[in-house]
Design a protein around this motif. Structure first.
Motif, PDB file in Angstrom:
ATOM      1  N   LYS A 131       8.294  17.976   0.332  1.00 41.66           N
ATOM      2  CA  LYS A 131       7.534  18.067  -1.364  1.00 41.66           C
ATOM      3  C   LYS A 131       7.952  18.727  -2.378  1.00 41.66           C
ATOM      4  CE  LYS A 131       4.707  21.604   0.725  1.00 41.66           C
ATOM      5  NZ  LYS A 131       4.597  22.686   0.895  1.00 41.66           N
ATOM      6  N   SER A 132       9.414  17.961  -2.466  1.00 38.95           N
ATOM      7  CA  SER A 132      10.301  17.880  -3.696  1.00 38.95           C
ATOM      8  C   SER A 132       9.713  16.623  -4.661  1.00 38.95           C
ATOM      9  CB  SER A 132      11.969  18.413  -3.605  1.00 38.95           C
ATOM     10  OG  SER A 132      12.300  17.694  -2.898  1.00 38.95           O
ATOM     11  N   MET A 133      10.463  15.915  -3.423  1.00 33.79           N
ATOM     12  CA  MET A 133      10.328  14.032  -3.605  1.00 33.79           C
ATOM     13  C   MET A 133       8.391  13.686  -4.606  1.00 33.79           C
ATOM     14  SD  MET A 133      11.775  12.127  -0.938  1.00 33.79           S
ATOM     15  CE  MET A 133      11.887  10.678  -1.242  1.00 33.79           C
ATOM     16  N   GLN A 134       8.253  13.107  -6.163  1.00 33.49           N
ATOM     17  CA  GLN A 134       7.163  13.254  -6.432  1.00 33.49           C
ATOM     18  C   GLN A 134       7.090  12.107  -5.948  1.00 33.49           C
ATOM     19  OE1 GLN A 134       5.731  14.397  -9.042  1.00 33.49           O
ATOM     20  NE2 GLN A 134       7.529  16.237  -8.272  1.00 33.49           N
ATOM     21  N   PRO A 135       5.338  12.347  -6.341  1.00 33.61           N
ATOM     22  CA  PRO A 135       3.754  10.942  -5.299  1.00 33.61           C
ATOM     23  C   PRO A 135       4.408   9.514  -6.460  1.00 33.61           C
ATOM     24  CG  PRO A 135       3.150  12.448  -6.775  1.00 33.61           C
ATOM     25  CD  PRO A 135       4.093  13.502  -6.160  1.00 33.61           C
ATOM     26  N   VAL A 136       4.481   8.415  -5.472  1.00 34.34           N
ATOM     27  CA  VAL A 136       5.067   6.944  -6.145  1.00 34.34           C
ATOM     28  C   VAL A 136       3.274   6.324  -6.009  1.00 34.34           C
ATOM     29  CG1 VAL A 136       5.707   5.023  -5.723  1.00 34.34           C
ATOM     30  CG2 VAL A 136       7.054   7.230  -5.391  1.00 34.34           C
ATOM     31  N   PRO A 159       6.522   9.968  -0.945  1.00 38.06           N
ATOM     32  CA  PRO A 159       6.965   9.015  -0.058  1.00 38.06           C
ATOM     33  C   PRO A 159       8.742  10.463   0.190  1.00 38.06           C
ATOM     34  CG  PRO A 159       8.001   8.911  -2.570  1.00 38.06           C
ATOM     35  CD  PRO A 159       6.476   9.959  -2.365  1.00 38.06           C
ATOM     36  N   GLY A 160       7.867  11.187   0.480  1.00 41.32           N
ATOM     37  CA  GLY A 160       8.884  12.808   1.577  1.00 41.32           C
ATOM     38  C   GLY A 160       8.103  12.599   2.595  1.00 41.32           C
ATOM     39  N   CYS A 161       7.047  11.421   3.146  1.00 39.06           N
ATOM     40  CA  CYS A 161       6.752  12.302   4.326  1.00 39.06           C
ATOM     41  C   CYS A 161       7.194  10.722   5.459  1.00 39.06           C
ATOM     42  CB  CYS A 161       5.142  11.761   3.802  1.00 39.06           C
ATOM     43  SG  CYS A 161       4.287  13.113   3.690  1.00 39.06           S
ATOM     44  N   PRO A 162       6.687  11.379   6.566  1.00 42.09           N
ATOM     45  CA  PRO A 162       7.801  10.589   7.968  1.00 42.09           C
ATOM     46  C   PRO A 162       7.656   9.843   7.661  1.00 42.09           C
ATOM     47  CG  PRO A 162       6.909  12.801   8.709  1.00 42.09           C
ATOM     48  CD  PRO A 162       6.735  12.937   7.342  1.00 42.09           C
ATOM     49  N   ALA A 163       7.735   8.596   7.293  1.00 37.47           N
ATOM     50  CA  ALA A 163       7.190   6.783   7.840  1.00 37.47           C
ATOM     51  C   ALA A 163       6.188   6.549   8.295  1.00 37.47           C
ATOM     52  CB  ALA A 163       8.296   5.883   8.617  1.00 37.47           C
ATOM     53  N   GLY A 171      13.125  -4.775   3.112  1.00 36.87           N
ATOM     54  CA  GLY A 171      12.820  -3.498   2.984  1.00 36.87           C
ATOM     55  C   GLY A 171      13.546  -2.350   2.428  1.00 36.87           C
ATOM     56  N   SER A 172      13.320  -1.704   2.134  1.00 35.10           N
ATOM     57  CA  SER A 172      13.521  -0.594   1.449  1.00 35.10           C
ATOM     58  C   SER A 172      13.701   0.433   3.084  1.00 35.10           C
ATOM     59  CB  SER A 172      13.327   0.280   0.420  1.00 35.10           C
ATOM     60  OG  SER A 172      13.452   1.377   0.027  1.00 35.10           O
ATOM     61  N   ALA A 173      15.175   0.570   2.763  1.00 34.60           N
ATOM     62  CA  ALA A 173      15.175   2.058   3.884  1.00 34.60           C
ATOM     63  C   ALA A 173      14.661   3.880   4.063  1.00 34.60           C
ATOM     64  CB  ALA A 173      17.191   1.888   3.902  1.00 34.60           C
ATOM     65  N   GLY A 174      14.191   3.796   3.421  1.00 35.13           N
ATOM     66  CA  GLY A 174      13.418   4.856   3.436  1.00 35.13           C
ATOM     67  C   GLY A 174      12.576   5.562   2.228  1.00 35.13           C
ATOM     68  N   GLY A 175      12.405   4.172   0.920  1.00 31.91           N
ATOM     69  CA  GLY A 175      11.766   3.957   0.009  1.00 31.91           C
ATOM     70  C   GLY A 175      10.097   3.502   0.041  1.00 31.91           C
ATOM     71  N   ALA A 176      10.491   2.073  -0.455  1.00 33.78           N
ATOM     72  CA  ALA A 176       9.326   2.149  -1.044  1.00 33.78           C
ATOM     73  C   ALA A 176       8.522   0.429  -0.160  1.00 33.78           C
ATOM     74  CB  ALA A 176       8.964   1.651  -2.381  1.00 33.78           C
ATOM     75  N   GLY A 177       9.040   0.492   1.109  1.00 33.41           N
ATOM     76  CA  GLY A 177       8.195  -0.934   1.759  1.00 33.41           C
ATOM     77  C   GLY A 177       6.833  -0.977   1.193  1.00 33.41           C
ATOM     78  N   GLY A 178       6.226  -2.208   1.451  1.00 30.07           N
ATOM     79  CA  GLY A 178       5.483  -2.534   1.477  1.00 30.07           C
ATOM     80  C   GLY A 178       4.106  -1.723   2.826  1.00 30.07           C
ATOM     81  N   ARG A 188       0.732  -1.027  -0.119  1.00 36.21           N
ATOM     82  CA  ARG A 188      -0.255   0.506  -0.468  1.00 36.21           C
ATOM     83  C   ARG A 188       1.414   1.033  -0.067  1.00 36.21           C
ATOM     84  NH1 ARG A 188      -2.398   1.766  -1.255  1.00 36.21           N
ATOM     85  NH2 ARG A 188      -3.523   3.055   0.232  1.00 36.21           N
ATOM     86  N   VAL A 189       1.809   1.170   0.836  1.00 38.13           N
ATOM     87  CA  VAL A 189       2.135   2.954   0.823  1.00 38.13           C
ATOM     88  C   VAL A 189       3.799   2.632   0.210  1.00 38.13           C
ATOM     89  CG1 VAL A 189       3.844   3.818   2.724  1.00 38.13           C
ATOM     90  CG2 VAL A 189       1.740   3.261   3.407  1.00 38.13           C
ATOM     91  N   GLY A 190       4.142   3.169  -1.388  1.00 36.86           N
ATOM     92  CA  GLY A 190       5.493   3.278  -0.949  1.00 36.86           C
ATOM     93  C   GLY A 190       5.460   2.389  -2.487  1.00 36.86           C
ATOM     94  N   GLY A 191       4.880   1.514  -2.678  1.00 35.01           N
ATOM     95  CA  GLY A 191       4.894   0.450  -4.279  1.00 35.01           C
ATOM     96  C   GLY A 191       5.520  -0.525  -4.278  1.00 35.01           C
ATOM     97  N   THR A 192       6.742  -0.479  -4.118  1.00 34.55           N
ATOM     98  CA  THR A 192       6.866  -2.149  -4.757  1.00 34.55           C
ATOM     99  C   THR A 192       8.225  -2.618  -3.473  1.00 34.55           C
ATOM    100  OG1 THR A 192       9.443  -0.984  -5.942  1.00 34.55           O
ATOM    101  CG2 THR A 192       7.129  -1.166  -6.892  1.00 34.55           C
TER     102      THR A 192
END
Length: 388
Positions: free
Chosen positions: A336-341, A352-356, A104-111, A85-89
């Motif tokens: 907000k400089s990070m594009q939505p995924v 993805p630029g929001c706090p976990a 897991g991805s460390a700050g990226g796209a965790g399930g 759900r969050v972050g994609g892949t």
């Protein structure tokens, strides 16, 4: 104050349109699913349930890894998945039995899933970064439950049905209803979902009982503004009423004070947007369908948020929710400089630029107009909430 936007462009001058877009909630009729407009100044008519998208088409929540960690050998991490759900892949950051995961991805796209164990430490895979209490790329749990004063108190109230009672709000007595979960246990601290209806009826709500009915306490009341709408003034009668409902359910039933959520539709979304600003210390998260920005005053801490808004809605135009979303991104301290995924279900995206622990998700549909989109919203919101 209460507001309604009308779809009849012939009634709007450029000046009045600007005023309406800045103001809030109005008439919703749950019967047709098409905007019926209404008097100028309030968000208008509620639609009937739409077919929407499948509520759980994004893959089984929590499939990225075990919910808890018990020590022992390092876990293998969640298998990479496309339905997170969050972050994609990415896979979940928590391993299947050990303290350390490798997937897991460390700050990226965790399930999405449920994150790590409450209070535990999960180590991300590829980047090696650690996150306490949840996967690095998804919203982690709040932490240990905070049982309310009503925990341990026996009740004769029937479960799995709406039961009305009264509560004092300011100098007024107002009715509201509570729906206890199936098999309610007075020693278990449950999450609570506050339902905020669209105009026209106090039951014009996203039917969260269909997805959260066995696992959460639901409460609902009726707005006091014209056309059975909600007033959204920060110190107004309806904000006070929501405060009173929350206080009463904490005192009478076993709730987790760390997991109060709001779900709003149309007029109720305008109120929810105000509450995520001024009651961020009370709400862990909120989900809204259509609506607009009504936040005023100084917003406080972060709140996890998920928005659904149809780009073809002419009753509450989408720019109102865009404004509320952008304010929430700022309030949550997102980059907000990070594009939505893109995430499942389409067309939802995650920022993805929001706090976990405080994700923001945006689902921009088309062709649904001002519908409640029950078949999409109910499951989507509950899957979002239960990760915390």
């Amino acid at each position: 104050m209460t507001h309604r936007l009308t779809s009849a462009s012939t009634f709007l001058t450029s000046t009045s349109l600007a005023f309406l877009l800045a103001c809030g909630p109005g008439v919703d009729t749950p019967s047709t699913g098409t905007a019926s407009g209404g008097a100028t100044g309030t968000p208008g008519s509620g639609g009937s349930s739409s077919t929407g998208g499948a509520a759980n088409s994004g893959g089984a929540p929590g499939s990225g890894g075990a919910v808890t960690t018990s020590g022992g050998a390092p876990g293998s991490g969640g298998a990479p998945a496309t339905g997170g759900r969050v972050g994609g892949t990415g896979g979940a950051a928590v391993g299947s039995g050990g303290a350390t995961g490798t997937g897991g991805s460390a700050g990226g796209a965790g399930g999405r899933g449920t994150g790590g164990a409450a209070g535990g430490t999960a180590s991300g895979g590829g980047g090696g970064a650690s996150a306490t209490g949840g996967a690095a790329g998804g919203g982690g749990p709040t932490g240990p439950a905070k049982p309310s004063a009503g925990c341990g108190m026996a009740t004769t109230q029937a479960a799995a049905q709406w039961v009305q009672s009264n509560v004092m709000s300011g100098t007024s007595t107002r009715p509201y209803s509570v729906r206890l979960p199936t098999g309610y246990d007075p020693k278990k601290a449950y999450p609570v979902i506050v339902l905020l209806h669209g105009c026209g009826s106090g039951t014009n709500n996203v039917p969260m009982e269909k997805t959260a009915g066995s696992d959460a306490i639901l409460i609902r009341g009726t707005g006091s503004a014209a056309d059975t709408c909600w007033g959204t003034t920060a110190n107004g009668a309806d904000v006070m009423f929501v405060d009173a409902m929350i206080a009463d359910v904490k005192a009478r039933f076993c709730s987790d004070e760390n997991r109060f959520f709001a779900v709003g539709y149309s007029s109720g979304s305008w109120l929810a947007n105000q509450l995520t600003c001024i009651r961020s210390t009370v709400l862990r998260g909120a989900g809204t369908v259509t609506g607009g920005e009504s936040a005023s005053g100084t917003c406080k801490g972060p709140v996890s948020r998920i928005f659904i808004h149809d780009k073809d809605d002419t009753t509450n135009v989408i720019s109102g929710s865009v404004k509320a979303r952008d304010r929430q991104l700022t309030q949550n301290g997102c980059d907000k400089s990070m594009q939505p995924v893109p995430i499942d279900p389409s067309p939802c995206v995650n920022y993805p630029g929001c706090p976990a622990a405080y994700p923001v998700e945006w689902c921009e549909t088309s062709g649904q107009m001002h519908n409640r989109q029950d078949s999409l919203a109910a499951g989507l919101f509950w899957n979002f909430f239960k990760q915390f």
